[in-house]
Each structure stands twice: as structure tokens, then as C-alpha cells.
Design a protein around this motif. Sequence first.
Motif, PDB file in Angstrom:
ATOM      1  N   CYS A  72      53.200  43.845 -27.098  1.00  0.00           N
ATOM      2  CA  CYS A  72      54.550  44.058 -27.631  1.00  0.00           C
ATOM      3  C   CYS A  72      55.493  42.958 -27.171  1.00  0.00           C
ATOM      4  O   CYS A  72      55.416  42.493 -26.029  1.00  0.00           O
ATOM      5  N   GLU A  73      56.392  42.558 -28.080  1.00  0.00           N
ATOM      6  CA  GLU A  73      57.369  41.519 -27.778  1.00  0.00           C
ATOM      7  C   GLU A  73      58.698  42.068 -27.281  1.00  0.00           C
ATOM      8  O   GLU A  73      59.501  41.325 -26.723  1.00  0.00           O
ATOM      9  N   ASP A  74      58.935  43.343 -27.472  1.00  0.00           N
ATOM     10  CA  ASP A  74      60.224  43.903 -27.087  1.00  0.00           C
ATOM     11  C   ASP A  74      60.020  45.310 -26.550  1.00  0.00           C
ATOM     12  O   ASP A  74      59.239  46.087 -27.096  1.00  0.00           O
ATOM     13  N   ILE A  75      60.728  45.632 -25.471  1.00  0.00           N
ATOM     14  CA  ILE A  75      60.635  46.954 -24.868  1.00  0.00           C
ATOM     15  C   ILE A  75      61.935  47.244 -24.126  1.00  0.00           C
ATOM     16  O   ILE A  75      62.484  46.364 -23.453  1.00  0.00           O
ATOM     17  N   ILE A 128      53.271  33.185 -33.771  1.00  0.00           N
ATOM     18  CA  ILE A 128      53.269  33.082 -32.321  1.00  0.00           C
ATOM     19  C   ILE A 128      53.920  34.325 -31.718  1.00  0.00           C
ATOM     20  O   ILE A 128      54.991  34.746 -32.156  1.00  0.00           O
ATOM     21  N   PHE A 129      53.253  34.935 -30.752  1.00  0.00           N
ATOM     22  CA  PHE A 129      53.734  36.131 -30.074  1.00  0.00           C
ATOM     23  C   PHE A 129      54.248  35.744 -28.687  1.00  0.00           C
ATOM     24  O   PHE A 129      53.623  34.949 -27.983  1.00  0.00           O
ATOM     25  N   VAL A 130      55.388  36.331 -28.288  1.00  0.00           N
ATOM     26  CA  VAL A 130      55.946  36.156 -26.942  1.00  0.00           C
ATOM     27  C   VAL A 130      55.934  37.539 -26.286  1.00  0.00           C
ATOM     28  O   VAL A 130      56.926  38.270 -26.336  1.00  0.00           O
ATOM     29  N   PRO A 131      54.819  37.940 -25.682  1.00  0.00           N
ATOM     30  CA  PRO A 131      54.686  39.321 -25.209  1.00  0.00           C
ATOM     31  C   PRO A 131      55.499  39.631 -23.958  1.00  0.00           C
ATOM     32  O   PRO A 131      55.732  38.764 -23.109  1.00  0.00           O
ATOM     33  N   LYS A 132      55.919  40.902 -23.871  1.00  0.00           N
ATOM     34  CA  LYS A 132      56.577  41.409 -22.660  1.00  0.00           C
ATOM     35  C   LYS A 132      55.730  42.482 -21.985  1.00  0.00           C
ATOM     36  O   LYS A 132      55.854  42.690 -20.777  1.00  0.00           O
ATOM     37  N   VAL A 133      54.902  43.165 -22.767  1.00  0.00           N
ATOM     38  CA  VAL A 133      53.925  44.101 -22.207  1.00  0.00           C
ATOM     39  C   VAL A 133      52.631  43.943 -22.994  1.00  0.00           C
ATOM     40  O   VAL A 133      52.644  43.553 -24.160  1.00  0.00           O
ATOM     41  N   ALA A 134      51.511  44.239 -22.339  1.00  0.00           N
ATOM     42  CA  ALA A 134      50.224  44.134 -23.013  1.00  0.00           C
ATOM     43  C   ALA A 134      49.215  45.036 -22.316  1.00  0.00           C
ATOM     44  O   ALA A 134      49.371  45.397 -21.148  1.00  0.00           O
ATOM     45  N   TRP A 141      48.553  49.356 -19.294  1.00  0.00           N
ATOM     46  CA  TRP A 141      49.673  48.508 -19.659  1.00  0.00           C
ATOM     47  C   TRP A 141      50.187  47.738 -18.438  1.00  0.00           C
ATOM     48  O   TRP A 141      50.236  48.262 -17.335  1.00  0.00           O
ATOM     49  N   PHE A 142      50.599  46.494 -18.672  1.00  0.00           N
ATOM     50  CA  PHE A 142      51.166  45.652 -17.627  1.00  0.00           C
ATOM     51  C   PHE A 142      52.400  44.944 -18.170  1.00  0.00           C
ATOM     52  O   PHE A 142      52.500  44.663 -19.365  1.00  0.00           O
ATOM     53  N   LEU A 143      53.339  44.656 -17.268  1.00  0.00           N
ATOM     54  CA  LEU A 143      54.485  43.824 -17.630  1.00  0.00           C
ATOM     55  C   LEU A 143      54.038  42.371 -17.645  1.00  0.00           C
ATOM     56  O   LEU A 143      53.466  41.877 -16.669  1.00  0.00           O
ATOM     57  N   ILE A 144      54.301  41.681 -18.747  1.00  0.00           N
ATOM     58  CA  ILE A 144      53.958  40.273 -18.869  1.00  0.00           C
ATOM     59  C   ILE A 144      55.162  39.426 -18.458  1.00  0.00           C
ATOM     60  O   ILE A 144      56.288  39.697 -18.870  1.00  0.00           O
ATOM     61  N   VAL A 145      54.909  38.442 -17.620  1.00  0.00           N
ATOM     62  CA  VAL A 145      55.981  37.570 -17.136  1.00  0.00           C
ATOM     63  C   VAL A 145      56.409  36.637 -18.260  1.00  0.00           C
ATOM     64  O   VAL A 145      55.640  35.760 -18.672  1.00  0.00           O
ATOM     65  N   ASN A 146      57.632  36.835 -18.772  1.00  0.00           N
ATOM     66  CA  ASN A 146      58.114  36.030 -19.884  1.00  0.00           C
ATOM     67  C   ASN A 146      59.635  35.975 -19.885  1.00  0.00           C
ATOM     68  O   ASN A 146      60.294  36.709 -19.135  1.00  0.00           O
ATOM     69  N   ASP A 147      60.176  35.142 -20.727  1.00  0.00           N
ATOM     70  CA  ASP A 147      61.623  34.972 -20.833  1.00  0.00           C
ATOM     71  C   ASP A 147      61.989  34.789 -22.303  1.00  0.00           C
ATOM     72  O   ASP A 147      61.418  33.923 -22.987  1.00  0.00           O
ATOM     73  N   LYS A 148      62.906  35.609 -22.800  1.00  0.00           N
ATOM     74  CA  LYS A 148      63.246  35.587 -24.225  1.00  0.00           C
ATOM     75  C   LYS A 148      63.909  34.269 -24.622  1.00  0.00           C
ATOM     76  O   LYS A 148      63.635  33.722 -25.697  1.00  0.00           O
ATOM     77  N   GLN A 149      64.788  33.755 -23.770  1.00  0.00           N
ATOM     78  CA  GLN A 149      65.512  32.534 -24.097  1.00  0.00           C
ATOM     79  C   GLN A 149      64.628  31.290 -23.944  1.00  0.00           C
ATOM     80  O   GLN A 149      64.742  30.345 -24.712  1.00  0.00           O
ATOM     81  N   ILE A 192      49.795  35.968 -17.244  1.00  0.00           N
ATOM     82  CA  ILE A 192      50.363  36.227 -15.924  1.00  0.00           C
ATOM     83  C   ILE A 192      51.243  37.461 -16.038  1.00  0.00           C
ATOM     84  O   ILE A 192      52.098  37.546 -16.921  1.00  0.00           O
ATOM     85  N   ALA A 193      51.015  38.432 -15.156  1.00  0.00           N
ATOM     86  CA  ALA A 193      51.683  39.723 -15.267  1.00  0.00           C
ATOM     87  C   ALA A 193      52.019  40.272 -13.884  1.00  0.00           C
ATOM     88  O   ALA A 193      51.714  39.650 -12.855  1.00  0.00           O
ATOM     89  N   LEU A 194      52.660  41.457 -13.868  1.00  0.00           N
ATOM     90  CA  LEU A 194      52.891  42.195 -12.634  1.00  0.00           C
ATOM     91  C   LEU A 194      52.015  43.437 -12.661  1.00  0.00           C
ATOM     92  O   LEU A 194      51.991  44.162 -13.656  1.00  0.00           O
ATOM     93  N   ASN A 195      51.283  43.698 -11.558  1.00  0.00           N
ATOM     94  CA  ASN A 195      50.451  44.896 -11.509  1.00  0.00           C
ATOM     95  C   ASN A 195      51.224  46.080 -10.939  1.00  0.00           C
ATOM     96  O   ASN A 195      52.436  45.982 -10.686  1.00  0.00           O
ATOM     97  N   ASP A 196      50.527  47.223 -10.744  1.00  0.00           N
ATOM     98  CA  ASP A 196      51.212  48.428 -10.283  1.00  0.00           C
ATOM     99  C   ASP A 196      51.675  48.329  -8.834  1.00  0.00           C
ATOM    100  O   ASP A 196      52.418  49.183  -8.349  1.00  0.00           O
ATOM    101  N   LYS A 197      51.248  47.275  -8.128  1.00  0.00           N
ATOM    102  CA  LYS A 197      51.720  47.032  -6.761  1.00  0.00           C
ATOM    103  C   LYS A 197      52.818  45.972  -6.747  1.00  0.00           C
ATOM    104  O   LYS A 197      53.202  45.486  -5.697  1.00  0.00           O
ATOM    105  N   ASN A 198      53.271  45.626  -7.960  1.00  0.00           N
ATOM    106  CA  ASN A 198      54.314  44.621  -8.145  1.00  0.00           C
ATOM    107  C   ASN A 198      53.898  43.247  -7.626  1.00  0.00           C
ATOM    108  O   ASN A 198      54.722  42.466  -7.157  1.00  0.00           O
TER     109      ASN A 198
END
Length: 218
Positions: A72-75, A128-134, A141-149, A192-198
Motif C-alpha cells: 500500500c502507498e497510503d495509510i 512505479i509504487f512508493v510503498p508505506k506498508v507491505a 505487515w511491516f512499515l516500509i521506510v519511505n518519504d512521500k515528498q 527496508i522496514a521497521l519490525n515489531d521491535k522497532n
Amino acid sequence: MTSYKAEETDWRTGKSPNIPSDGSYKILNRFVKPFINRRVMDSSIVFPDLTSRSGIDIFSQISDDCKTLGICEDIPNYPADIISSAIQQIESENKLKFNKDVLEPPQLAERIGPEEETIDLCSSMERIFVPKVAQDINKDWFLIVNDKQKPRQTFRVEICRGGENATCSSIAFFQKGYRGSCVQKYVLRNMIALNDKNEIIERPFQVPSCCSCVAKAV
């Protein structure tokens, strides 16, 4: 199909498809060999708990469309401040490399030349996809390290138009007892993402890769 740059390798088996026990077999497909790396970055930053900081389970806000694709690109409630800190750490320590796919424009000859000799059996959308979660291969599910701008991680995707089980092109003929439909296919791509242990991690996630026409016994 439009070419693209990626950190993976495409190949074809060159073999006839095997027919599984359920009677289905592949008519058209592409395979991409995943590059798998499960590195965890040594973190000098302790990120706060992502759910307790807002009282909301971020992943419960994922839309149905995103759940279907697994990316997903937006959450809502995406923790931009925490992600920004993670980006700064990654770039300052230079231990991990962000992936950036790009779509290459068609060559002039392709734009003005005759129609292609090959015809896709399924209608699809490439972008092209700019994911925020995958989701990973375990459907977590994990938070994907990204920046909209200023996107840090971009991935070329191809998504079936009309959703799962859309009808294949009318030029595709199936013998009696079989029915054709379009199915979304996936490959594994490192993110590159953040896991459940941050912790900042790098691991493979599922990315929509192509839309295949498959036949199934009816």
C-alpha cells in the motif's frame, strides 16, 4: 512490455508447465529471482512503540484494496516523524541501500512504429509504487521506510485490471473442460522496514509483478 531497471534478474525456465493436481496450469507468466537478505541494522535509535504512541493499531487502518495486493502507498497514521529519523540513521551510517526502480520511456521507433506482434492475454497497469506498508511471505505487515515528498524506495509493479479472475483476452482458446482467467502474480523484492521491535531491517516483501492468463479445469 516497457523495460525497467531493478536489482533483480528475470529469467524463463523454457520448460513446458506442469499441471498441478487441481487441474490448473500457466498460460503466460514471468519469473523473477528474488534477492533475499534478512539483515538487521545495528540501531542507535530506540524508536517508540508504534501503536501505543497513538493508541491506534496502524495496520488495522489498511484498506481492503491494499490487503488484496499486499502492499500500500497510503495509510492513516503513518508515523512520518519516526520514519524520518530512521531514514536519517540509514543514510548517515550508509549500511543499507535503498531500492529505486524507474520506468524507462519507450524508444522513438517503438512510439511511431507498427503495432507490436505480441498481444497481452490480460489487461494490466504498469507503474512505479512508493510503498508505506507491505506484507512479507508470511502475510505479516511491516512499515516500509519511505518519504512521500522524496521517495527512498520505489518498485515497478504490474497490476491486473478488473481485479482477480478477470476474463482472458477473447483470442485465447481453451479446449473443452477448461476456463481461462487473469491472475495476479508476485515476486519477492528487498525493502527496508521497521519490525515489531522497532528495529530497522531489510527483508523480502511481495510485490505485484505481472498479470497472467491461467487455465483451470471446470
